[in-house]
Motif scaffolding. Sequence first.
Motif, PDB file in Angstrom:
ATOM      1  N   LYS A 185       0.841  -1.192   0.000  1.00 11.52           N
ATOM      2  CA  LYS A 185       0.000   0.000   0.000  1.00 11.52           C
ATOM      3  C   LYS A 185       0.877   1.243   0.000  1.00 11.52           C
ATOM      4  O   LYS A 185       2.046   1.204   0.345  1.00 11.52           O
ATOM      5  N   GLU A 186       0.263   2.332  -0.395  1.00 10.55           N
ATOM      6  CA  GLU A 186       0.970   3.609  -0.406  1.00 10.55           C
ATOM      7  C   GLU A 186       1.275   4.041   1.028  1.00 10.55           C
ATOM      8  O   GLU A 186       0.453   3.850   1.917  1.00 10.55           O
ATOM      9  N   PRO A 187       2.456   4.647   1.248  1.00  6.69           N
ATOM     10  CA  PRO A 187       2.773   5.113   2.605  1.00  6.69           C
ATOM     11  C   PRO A 187       1.891   6.305   2.982  1.00  6.69           C
ATOM     12  O   PRO A 187       1.487   7.086   2.131  1.00  6.69           O
ATOM     13  N   SER A 188       1.629   6.427   4.276  1.00  6.60           N
ATOM     14  CA  SER A 188       0.848   7.570   4.762  1.00  6.60           C
ATOM     15  C   SER A 188       1.725   8.819   4.727  1.00  6.60           C
ATOM     16  O   SER A 188       2.949   8.731   4.611  1.00  6.60           O
ATOM     17  N   ILE A 189       1.126   9.975   4.865  1.00 11.88           N
ATOM     18  CA  ILE A 189       1.891  11.224   4.849  1.00 11.88           C
ATOM     19  C   ILE A 189       2.880  11.269   6.008  1.00 11.88           C
ATOM     20  O   ILE A 189       3.985  11.785   5.869  1.00 11.88           O
ATOM     21  N   ASP A 190       2.505  10.684   7.155  1.00 17.74           N
ATOM     22  CA  ASP A 190       3.430  10.644   8.294  1.00 17.74           C
ATOM     23  C   ASP A 190       4.657   9.803   7.972  1.00 17.74           C
ATOM     24  O   ASP A 190       5.781  10.162   8.328  1.00 17.74           O
ATOM     25  N   GLU A 191       4.447   8.672   7.306  1.00 14.35           N
ATOM     26  CA  GLU A 191       5.575   7.820   6.905  1.00 14.35           C
ATOM     27  C   GLU A 191       6.458   8.521   5.880  1.00 14.35           C
ATOM     28  O   GLU A 191       7.683   8.395   5.921  1.00 14.35           O
ATOM     29  N   ILE A 192       5.848   9.278   4.979  1.00 15.59           N
ATOM     30  CA  ILE A 192       6.622  10.021   3.976  1.00 15.59           C
ATOM     31  C   ILE A 192       7.492  11.069   4.660  1.00 15.59           C
ATOM     32  O   ILE A 192       8.681  11.198   4.374  1.00 15.59           O
ATOM     33  N   VAL A 193       6.898  11.814   5.602  1.00 14.93           N
ATOM     34  CA  VAL A 193       7.642  12.856   6.306  1.00 14.93           C
ATOM     35  C   VAL A 193       8.786  12.249   7.116  1.00 14.93           C
ATOM     36  O   VAL A 193       9.896  12.786   7.141  1.00 14.93           O
ATOM     37  N   GLU A 194       8.533  11.119   7.769  1.00  9.41           N
ATOM     38  CA  GLU A 194       9.563  10.461   8.591  1.00  9.41           C
ATOM     39  C   GLU A 194      10.750   9.988   7.768  1.00  9.41           C
ATOM     40  O   GLU A 194      11.854   9.866   8.290  1.00  9.41           O
ATOM     41  N   SER A 195      10.548   9.704   6.491  1.00  9.79           N
ATOM     42  CA  SER A 195      11.631   9.188   5.665  1.00  9.79           C
ATOM     43  C   SER A 195      12.115  10.203   4.630  1.00  9.79           C
ATOM     44  O   SER A 195      12.772   9.836   3.665  1.00  9.79           O
ATOM     45  N   SER A 196      11.818  11.494   4.847  1.00  8.35           N
ATOM     46  CA  SER A 196      12.212  12.533   3.897  1.00  8.35           C
ATOM     47  C   SER A 196      13.304  13.427   4.474  1.00  8.35           C
ATOM     48  O   SER A 196      13.386  13.635   5.678  1.00  8.35           O
ATOM     49  N   VAL A 197      14.128  13.966   3.562  1.00  4.99           N
ATOM     50  CA  VAL A 197      15.222  14.856   3.939  1.00  4.99           C
ATOM     51  C   VAL A 197      15.051  16.158   3.164  1.00  4.99           C
ATOM     52  O   VAL A 197      14.852  16.139   1.950  1.00  4.99           O
ATOM     53  N   GLU A 198      15.141  17.277   3.887  1.00  5.47           N
ATOM     54  CA  GLU A 198      15.078  18.582   3.231  1.00  5.47           C
ATOM     55  C   GLU A 198      16.488  18.991   2.822  1.00  5.47           C
ATOM     56  O   GLU A 198      17.422  18.900   3.617  1.00  5.47           O
ATOM     57  N   ILE A 199      16.614  19.427   1.589  1.00  2.00           N
ATOM     58  CA  ILE A 199      17.886  19.948   1.094  1.00  2.00           C
ATOM     59  C   ILE A 199      17.775  21.471   1.168  1.00  2.00           C
ATOM     60  O   ILE A 199      16.889  22.058   0.544  1.00  2.00           O
ATOM     61  N   PRO A 200      18.655  22.119   1.945  1.00  3.60           N
ATOM     62  CA  PRO A 200      18.560  23.572   2.108  1.00  3.60           C
ATOM     63  C   PRO A 200      18.676  24.301   0.764  1.00  3.60           C
ATOM     64  O   PRO A 200      19.160  23.752  -0.215  1.00  3.60           O
ATOM     65  N   GLU A 201      18.242  25.547   0.773  1.00  2.00           N
ATOM     66  CA  GLU A 201      18.233  26.352  -0.453  1.00  2.00           C
ATOM     67  C   GLU A 201      19.607  26.388  -1.113  1.00  2.00           C
ATOM     68  O   GLU A 201      20.627  26.589  -0.450  1.00  2.00           O
ATOM     69  N   ILE A 202      19.589  26.203  -2.414  1.00  2.00           N
ATOM     70  CA  ILE A 202      20.802  26.253  -3.229  1.00  2.00           C
ATOM     71  C   ILE A 202      20.629  27.403  -4.209  1.00  2.00           C
ATOM     72  O   ILE A 202      19.590  27.528  -4.860  1.00  2.00           O
ATOM     73  N   THR A 203      21.643  28.237  -4.303  1.00  2.00           N
ATOM     74  CA  THR A 203      21.661  29.310  -5.289  1.00  2.00           C
ATOM     75  C   THR A 203      22.820  29.021  -6.233  1.00  2.00           C
ATOM     76  O   THR A 203      23.961  28.863  -5.788  1.00  2.00           O
ATOM     77  N   THR A 204      22.521  28.955  -7.534  1.00  3.87           N
ATOM     78  CA  THR A 204      23.577  28.629  -8.495  1.00  3.87           C
ATOM     79  C   THR A 204      23.256  29.221  -9.862  1.00  3.87           C
ATOM     80  O   THR A 204      22.120  29.604 -10.142  1.00  3.87           O
ATOM     81  N   ASN A 205      24.286  29.298 -10.693  1.00  2.10           N
ATOM     82  CA  ASN A 205      24.139  29.800 -12.059  1.00  2.10           C
ATOM     83  C   ASN A 205      23.648  28.688 -12.972  1.00  2.10           C
ATOM     84  O   ASN A 205      23.988  27.519 -12.783  1.00  2.10           O
ATOM     85  N   LEU A 206      22.896  29.099 -13.973  1.00  4.67           N
ATOM     86  CA  LEU A 206      22.443  28.174 -15.012  1.00  4.67           C
ATOM     87  C   LEU A 206      23.323  28.346 -16.247  1.00  4.67           C
ATOM     88  O   LEU A 206      24.074  29.321 -16.367  1.00  4.67           O
ATOM     89  N   ALA A 207      23.200  27.429 -17.182  1.00  2.00           N
ATOM     90  CA  ALA A 207      23.972  27.484 -18.417  1.00  2.00           C
ATOM     91  C   ALA A 207      23.634  28.737 -19.229  1.00  2.00           C
ATOM     92  O   ALA A 207      24.465  29.234 -19.979  1.00  2.00           O
ATOM     93  N   SER A 208      22.429  29.262 -19.053  1.00  2.00           N
ATOM     94  CA  SER A 208      21.980  30.438 -19.807  1.00  2.00           C
ATOM     95  C   SER A 208      22.472  31.757 -19.206  1.00  2.00           C
ATOM     96  O   SER A 208      22.176  32.818 -19.735  1.00  2.00           O
TER      97      SER A 208
END
Length: 143
Positions: free
Chosen positions: A39-62
């Motif tokens: 079965k699909e995981p509940s939202i609580d299970e998703i949050v428990e197994s998720s990692v936040e990647i802090p804000e990244i500021t970078t240049n693009l090829a354009s």
Amino acid sequence: MMKNKLLRNMLIILAAIALVGVIAIVVVTKFSGDGTAAKEPSIDEIVESSVEIPEITTNLASGDFIKITFTVQTDSKKAKEELEKRNFQVKNIIITELSEMKSAELKGKAGKEQLQEKVKADVNGLMQEGDVEKVYITSSLLQ
């Protein structure tokens, strides 16, 4: 004598057909049971197994730049712990991928989904304790 042989053969055939039917039912219920158990995981299970990647500021090829934040969903708590330790590698993957993209690619849904899938595939290449299930872009500012 002939009737006994015929009766015996019929009983053997009926028993064989019944046995095949029982085996077929067991196999079908066994394999269909596995599909419904995942079965699909509940939202609580998703949050428990998720990692936040802090804000990244970078240049693009354009030549433009982007500020972007991600949340990465893993398949287990062990995978989450490993991913937290690999945070610097994940940032490197994101910055490298973004450096190859143009701002026009990131303005639409397809470009963002492509970036999410590429980051997921690259991070899964690093993972040893589990897998990344999904990569979410949680904020994005393109300038």
